[in-house]
Design a protein around this motif. Structure first.
Motif, PDB file in Angstrom:
ATOM      1  N   ILE A 104       0.856  -1.190   0.000  1.00  0.00           N
ATOM      2  CA  ILE A 104       0.000   0.000   0.000  1.00  0.00           C
ATOM      3  C   ILE A 104       0.890   1.236   0.000  1.00  0.00           C
ATOM      4  O   ILE A 104       1.724   1.420   0.896  1.00  0.00           O
ATOM      5  CB  ILE A 104      -0.943   0.028   1.233  1.00  0.00           C
ATOM      6  CG1 ILE A 104      -1.765  -1.263   1.307  1.00  0.00           C
ATOM      7  CG2 ILE A 104      -1.852   1.247   1.178  1.00  0.00           C
ATOM      8  CD1 ILE A 104      -2.698  -1.479   0.135  1.00  0.00           C
ATOM      9  N   GLU A 105       0.725   2.072  -1.022  1.00  0.00           N
ATOM     10  CA  GLU A 105       1.485   3.316  -1.115  1.00  0.00           C
ATOM     11  C   GLU A 105       0.512   4.473  -1.326  1.00  0.00           C
ATOM     12  O   GLU A 105      -0.244   4.482  -2.310  1.00  0.00           O
ATOM     13  CB  GLU A 105       2.486   3.250  -2.287  1.00  0.00           C
ATOM     14  CG  GLU A 105       3.623   2.263  -2.071  1.00  0.00           C
ATOM     15  CD  GLU A 105       4.617   2.293  -3.221  1.00  0.00           C
ATOM     16  OE1 GLU A 105       4.425   3.125  -4.144  1.00  0.00           O
ATOM     17  OE2 GLU A 105       5.573   1.498  -3.201  1.00  0.00           O
ATOM     18  N   ASP A 106       0.549   5.460  -0.414  1.00  0.00           N
ATOM     19  CA  ASP A 106      -0.327   6.635  -0.499  1.00  0.00           C
ATOM     20  C   ASP A 106      -1.793   6.234  -0.626  1.00  0.00           C
ATOM     21  O   ASP A 106      -2.568   6.823  -1.400  1.00  0.00           O
ATOM     22  CB  ASP A 106       0.077   7.515  -1.701  1.00  0.00           C
ATOM     23  CG  ASP A 106       1.500   8.015  -1.583  1.00  0.00           C
ATOM     24  OD1 ASP A 106       1.949   8.218  -0.444  1.00  0.00           O
ATOM     25  OD2 ASP A 106       2.163   8.186  -2.627  1.00  0.00           O
ATOM     26  N   GLY A 107      -2.176   5.207   0.132  1.00  0.00           N
ATOM     27  CA  GLY A 107      -3.575   4.772   0.116  1.00  0.00           C
ATOM     28  C   GLY A 107      -3.969   3.956  -1.096  1.00  0.00           C
ATOM     29  O   GLY A 107      -5.132   3.606  -1.248  1.00  0.00           O
ATOM     30  N   LYS A 108      -3.018   3.637  -1.974  1.00  0.00           N
ATOM     31  CA  LYS A 108      -3.321   2.860  -3.173  1.00  0.00           C
ATOM     32  C   LYS A 108      -2.576   1.534  -3.134  1.00  0.00           C
ATOM     33  O   LYS A 108      -1.467   1.446  -2.603  1.00  0.00           O
ATOM     34  CB  LYS A 108      -2.923   3.638  -4.425  1.00  0.00           C
ATOM     35  CG  LYS A 108      -3.731   4.907  -4.648  1.00  0.00           C
ATOM     36  CD  LYS A 108      -3.314   5.593  -5.951  1.00  0.00           C
ATOM     37  CE  LYS A 108      -4.139   6.859  -6.184  1.00  0.00           C
ATOM     38  NZ  LYS A 108      -3.726   7.536  -7.457  1.00  0.00           N
ATOM     39  N   THR A 109      -3.214   0.521  -3.712  1.00  0.00           N
ATOM     40  CA  THR A 109      -2.595  -0.805  -3.765  1.00  0.00           C
ATOM     41  C   THR A 109      -1.692  -0.893  -4.996  1.00  0.00           C
ATOM     42  O   THR A 109      -2.116  -0.574  -6.105  1.00  0.00           O
ATOM     43  CB  THR A 109      -3.669  -1.898  -3.845  1.00  0.00           C
ATOM     44  OG1 THR A 109      -4.528  -1.797  -2.709  1.00  0.00           O
ATOM     45  CG2 THR A 109      -3.029  -3.281  -3.869  1.00  0.00           C
ATOM     46  N   VAL A 110      -0.464  -1.293  -4.788  1.00  0.00           N
ATOM     47  CA  VAL A 110       0.475  -1.508  -5.891  1.00  0.00           C
ATOM     48  C   VAL A 110       1.081  -2.899  -5.719  1.00  0.00           C
ATOM     49  O   VAL A 110       1.185  -3.414  -4.606  1.00  0.00           O
ATOM     50  CB  VAL A 110       1.592  -0.441  -5.922  1.00  0.00           C
ATOM     51  CG1 VAL A 110       1.028   0.922  -6.222  1.00  0.00           C
ATOM     52  CG2 VAL A 110       2.367  -0.437  -4.613  1.00  0.00           C
ATOM     53  N   PHE A 111       1.434  -3.506  -6.852  1.00  0.00           N
ATOM     54  CA  PHE A 111       2.046  -4.832  -6.821  1.00  0.00           C
ATOM     55  C   PHE A 111       3.521  -4.708  -7.170  1.00  0.00           C
ATOM     56  O   PHE A 111       3.885  -4.065  -8.161  1.00  0.00           O
ATOM     57  CB  PHE A 111       1.334  -5.768  -7.785  1.00  0.00           C
ATOM     58  CG  PHE A 111      -0.021  -6.177  -7.303  1.00  0.00           C
ATOM     59  CD1 PHE A 111      -0.189  -7.365  -6.615  1.00  0.00           C
ATOM     60  CD2 PHE A 111      -1.121  -5.362  -7.487  1.00  0.00           C
ATOM     61  CE1 PHE A 111      -1.434  -7.745  -6.151  1.00  0.00           C
ATOM     62  CE2 PHE A 111      -2.365  -5.726  -7.026  1.00  0.00           C
ATOM     63  CZ  PHE A 111      -2.532  -6.925  -6.355  1.00  0.00           C
ATOM     64  N   VAL A 112       4.345  -5.288  -6.332  1.00  0.00           N
ATOM     65  CA  VAL A 112       5.792  -5.140  -6.444  1.00  0.00           C
ATOM     66  C   VAL A 112       6.424  -6.495  -6.747  1.00  0.00           C
ATOM     67  O   VAL A 112       6.105  -7.492  -6.086  1.00  0.00           O
ATOM     68  CB  VAL A 112       6.388  -4.559  -5.146  1.00  0.00           C
ATOM     69  CG1 VAL A 112       7.903  -4.431  -5.270  1.00  0.00           C
ATOM     70  CG2 VAL A 112       5.748  -3.214  -4.823  1.00  0.00           C
ATOM     71  N   ASP A 113       7.287  -6.513  -7.737  1.00  0.00           N
ATOM     72  CA  ASP A 113       8.071  -7.710  -8.069  1.00  0.00           C
ATOM     73  C   ASP A 113       9.537  -7.293  -7.952  1.00  0.00           C
ATOM     74  O   ASP A 113      10.099  -6.745  -8.906  1.00  0.00           O
ATOM     75  CB  ASP A 113       7.743  -8.191  -9.484  1.00  0.00           C
ATOM     76  CG  ASP A 113       8.366  -9.551  -9.799  1.00  0.00           C
ATOM     77  OD1 ASP A 113       9.373  -9.887  -9.150  1.00  0.00           O
ATOM     78  OD2 ASP A 113       7.870 -10.251 -10.690  1.00  0.00           O
TER      79      ASP A 113
END
Length: 480
Positions: A104-113
């Motif tokens: 979660i970054e700045d209230g948004k979901t991001v997917f990290v590889d």
């Protein structure tokens, strides 16, 4: 492999002279000429049929070129289709790695590889290109290097026709190599770069001299990693360098047998092109209608020519009915036998290479039938993907990444989407959202993360709205 080894280079006292001789020997070798042939076939230019000349036999029984016969050359390009299919089947969706996770970054979901981020955005494209030429030439090379500002890794493809590999005689590892190129050999300057484990050295032909024999060293040994500093006083300058743990050139092989597509298909391709070209030439050379004129021995050649012209142009002619007559004939070119031969050759091509021929799948076929059709291609893809795994892991090891380095492939394949979707929906209660989306046939790998992020965003928004409603209800109750 080249007959020249890394130990040959080490033993040479004059390195520049050795490189000159090595490049001449390599460009004259059967290995290099075979690689050139493979490039021609991949471009749809059959070198065998291009050299074919139709002949006739003279009175002595000796062959002579037949300059009156048609010699059209129809060249099939199925080999490019098969190699592209094999490459896209495993790498059309890129690769991913086990460590991919949600943050979660700045209230948004991001997917990290993390592993994919280390390799950079250009890696998938570079991997697909080197895989294509590995299948075409049985071996291709990827040069992995860092930009001077160390922002991200860069990838450069080296093909067999532009790189002389130097393998170790004892271990079989790639210890060095020479990349060489010229816009126009013999008419433009030639550039060569010697790559060693400790760095690289550039060579170039002397001014106005365009032969390999005039190559000379330009500058000194350069390290692969340099630290660059920029200042107002001195501008951009190199302030340090680092040493890599190995040679940053990685060979990728076509499979366990290390044979090229042309090794497996040349006989079938040549036969296909010969049958098809012969058919077209026969259509041009064999007259569909011809006439036999009897009793015309007393006619001059000019009279015969005039009679034939009338037949061709006016479709009628008048002759002496008592002493001569004209009889017309039609001629059919054998068609069915050649069509059957071409069909068998087409099937044999897919059978020898382990390809998937979509024309063999009928409309409405079940997934079981489709899966059976993919079986040979799956076996070949397994063999190739093991080579890719070793290749990618070697690159990541050089970058310092040792965990989560086994790439995950999502194969591109035809399917009965309705049937496959129904299967996924039936299993949905036992699966998480990510797995469901990854299994759906009409959703690509790149879309999965975006869909999951939007779903999380919607869930967060609904939760936020519920909290707001509850707070408003509490406020209203307190006022009452």
């Amino acid at each position: 492999m080249s007959i020249l080894t890394y130990q040959d280079f080490e033993r040479a006292t004059d390195k520049t002279e050795w490189i000159q001789q090595a490049l001449v020997a390599y460009r004259n070798s059967d290995e290099y000429k075979k690689a050139l042939d493979e490039e021609e076939y991949m471009a749809g230019r059959n070198t065998s049929i291009q050299q074919t000349v139709r002949v006739i036999y003279n009175m002595a029984g000796l062959p002579e070129p037949d300059f009156t016969a048609s010699n059209m050359k129809i060249m099939d390009n199925t080999i490019h289709r098969l190699v592209t299919d094999r490459c896209s089947y495993s790498l059309g969706n890129g690769v991913s790695f086990p460590g991919r996770h949600k943050e979660i970054e700045d209230g948004k979901t991001v997917f990290v590889d993390p592993v994919k981020d280390l390799l950079g955005d250009k890696f998938d494209r570079a991997l697909k290109r080197v895989a294509y030429w590995a299948l075409a030439n049985h071996e291709a090379y990827l040069y992995v290097h860092m930009g001077r500002r160390k922002q991200e890794w860069q990838y450069t493809l080296f093909k067999k026709t532009e790189f002389l590999p130097l393998y170790d005689e004892e271990t079989g590892d790639l210890r060095g190599g020479v990349r060489f190129w010229s816009i126009d050999w013999g008419k433009r300057p030639i550039t060569a770069v010697l790559y060693l484990e400790e760095g690289y050295i550039k060579y170039q032909t002397k001014k106005d001299e365009y032969s390999i024999a005039s190559l000379e060293q330009v500058g000194k040994l350069q390290p692969y990693l340099e630290t660059v500093q920029t200042s107002e006083a001195f501008g951009e300058e190199v302030v340090g360098s680092e040493t890599l743990t190995r040679l940053p050139i990685f060979p990728l092989y076509s499979g366990e047998m290390r044979n090229s597509a042309l090794d497996r298909l040349r006989d079938v391709i040549d036969a296909t092109d010969m049958v098809l070209s012969g058919f077209v030439n026969d259509i041009h050379d064999i007259p569909q209608v011809y006439w036999l004129i009897s009793g015309a021995m007393g006619m001059t050649e000019a009279d015969k020519r005039q009679l034939l012209d009338r037949l061709i142009l006016q479709h009628m002619a008048v002759v002496d009915g008592e002493n001569s007559n004209i009889q017309g004939f039609t001629q059919d070119i054998p068609y069915e036998a050649r069509e059957k031969c071409l069909d068998r050759l087409h099937n044999k091509m897919y059978e020898k290479y382990g390809g998937f021929d979509v024309h063999t799948i009928e409309a409405g076929a079940t997934n079981d039938h489709i899966e059976a059709g993919y079986w040979p291609m799956d076996e070949e893809a397994d063999d190739f993907e093991y080579e890719i795994i070793d290749f990618v892991q070697a690159i990541l090891e050089m970058m310092g990444q040792t965990e989560g380095t086994t790439p995950i492939f999502k194969r591109n394949r035809v399917s009965n989407q309705k049937e496959q979707t129904e299967m996924v929906v039936m299993a949905a209660p036992y699966l998480d959202d990510q797995t469901i989306l990854e299994k759906l046939p009409f959703i690509t790998v790149d879309e999965v993360d975006d869909i999951l992020a939007r779903k999380d965003g919607e869930s967060f928004s609904r939760f936020d709205d519920m909290q707001t409603d509850e707070e408003e209800e509490e406020d209203e109750g307190g006022e009452a």
